[in-house]
Scaffold this motif. Sequence first.
Motif, PDB file in Angstrom:
ATOM      1  N   GLU A 135      78.314  -6.824  79.122  1.00  0.00           N
ATOM      2  CA  GLU A 135      78.975  -5.861  79.999  1.00  0.00           C
ATOM      3  C   GLU A 135      80.124  -5.134  79.320  1.00  0.00           C
ATOM      4  N   THR A 136      80.202  -3.831  79.587  1.00  0.00           N
ATOM      5  CA  THR A 136      81.297  -3.016  79.089  1.00  0.00           C
ATOM      6  C   THR A 136      82.149  -2.543  80.265  1.00  0.00           C
ATOM      7  N   ALA A 137      83.360  -2.108  79.976  1.00  0.00           N
ATOM      8  CA  ALA A 137      84.237  -1.594  81.027  1.00  0.00           C
ATOM      9  C   ALA A 137      83.912  -0.137  81.346  1.00  0.00           C
ATOM     10  N   THR A 138      83.453   0.602  80.336  1.00  0.00           N
ATOM     11  CA  THR A 138      83.099   2.016  80.498  1.00  0.00           C
ATOM     12  C   THR A 138      81.820   2.280  79.705  1.00  0.00           C
ATOM     13  N   LEU A 139      81.162   3.378  80.027  1.00  0.00           N
ATOM     14  CA  LEU A 139      79.955   3.758  79.300  1.00  0.00           C
ATOM     15  C   LEU A 139      80.328   4.045  77.845  1.00  0.00           C
ATOM     16  N   VAL A 182      77.844 -11.496  80.177  1.00  0.00           N
ATOM     17  CA  VAL A 182      79.004 -11.842  79.374  1.00  0.00           C
ATOM     18  C   VAL A 182      79.609 -10.535  78.874  1.00  0.00           C
ATOM     19  N   PRO A 183      80.911 -10.507  78.593  1.00  0.00           N
ATOM     20  CA  PRO A 183      81.541  -9.254  78.155  1.00  0.00           C
ATOM     21  C   PRO A 183      81.136  -8.868  76.726  1.00  0.00           C
ATOM     22  N   LEU A 184      81.011  -7.580  76.493  1.00  0.00           N
ATOM     23  CA  LEU A 184      80.758  -7.056  75.149  1.00  0.00           C
ATOM     24  C   LEU A 184      82.073  -7.103  74.394  1.00  0.00           C
ATOM     25  N   ARG A 185      82.063  -7.729  73.228  1.00  0.00           N
ATOM     26  CA  ARG A 185      83.297  -7.847  72.447  1.00  0.00           C
ATOM     27  C   ARG A 185      83.318  -6.862  71.317  1.00  0.00           C
TER      28      ARG A 185
END
Length: 185
Positions: A135-139, A182-185
């Motif tokens: 998952e990302t916060a923005t495109l 999970v968040p994209l780092r």
Amino acid sequence: MDAVEKAMAAVPREGFLPASERSRASYDGPLPIGHGQTNSQPRTVADTLRLLAVEPGQRVLDVGSGSGWTTAIAAELVGPNGSVVGVELEPDLVAFGQANLAASGRPWARIEQARGGVLGWPDGAPYDRILVSAETATLPQELVDQLSETGRMVVPVHGRLLLVEREGGEVRTSEHGWYRFVPLR
């Protein structure tokens, strides 16, 4: 049985799980693969791949390849006339995914170590399809820029699953439900 179901049946999940998790391969939920990462829920994988609409012969980028399972499924969908590049940031998972992918017998797919500060794999762009399994916060414009002129990308953004379609110079997005990644780092 549709193409995604056939591809998932041809690429059993247990071959992409740590030995301690293999007995749970049929569980329709995320399973841990180490380093705070998971092997995604099978239903979610099917949903994202159907939305991505991968076709034989295409070039696919799999961002956040983890255990290599989605990379192998995408490779099954594109067939030997296509290609798939998976990228993963965590070195131990790169090695794990590479070994799993090699055992699956799809040499037209590979997993690369993601480079710090670089999103995706721009060296191989453009891609017909991009799957982002974190998952990302923005495109991420950096990934949009790696799409071909008629490319599609599926990416979770702030809990919403987005389909990004590029047609020439225009980019359209549509929402397709809420998912946890999970968040994209």
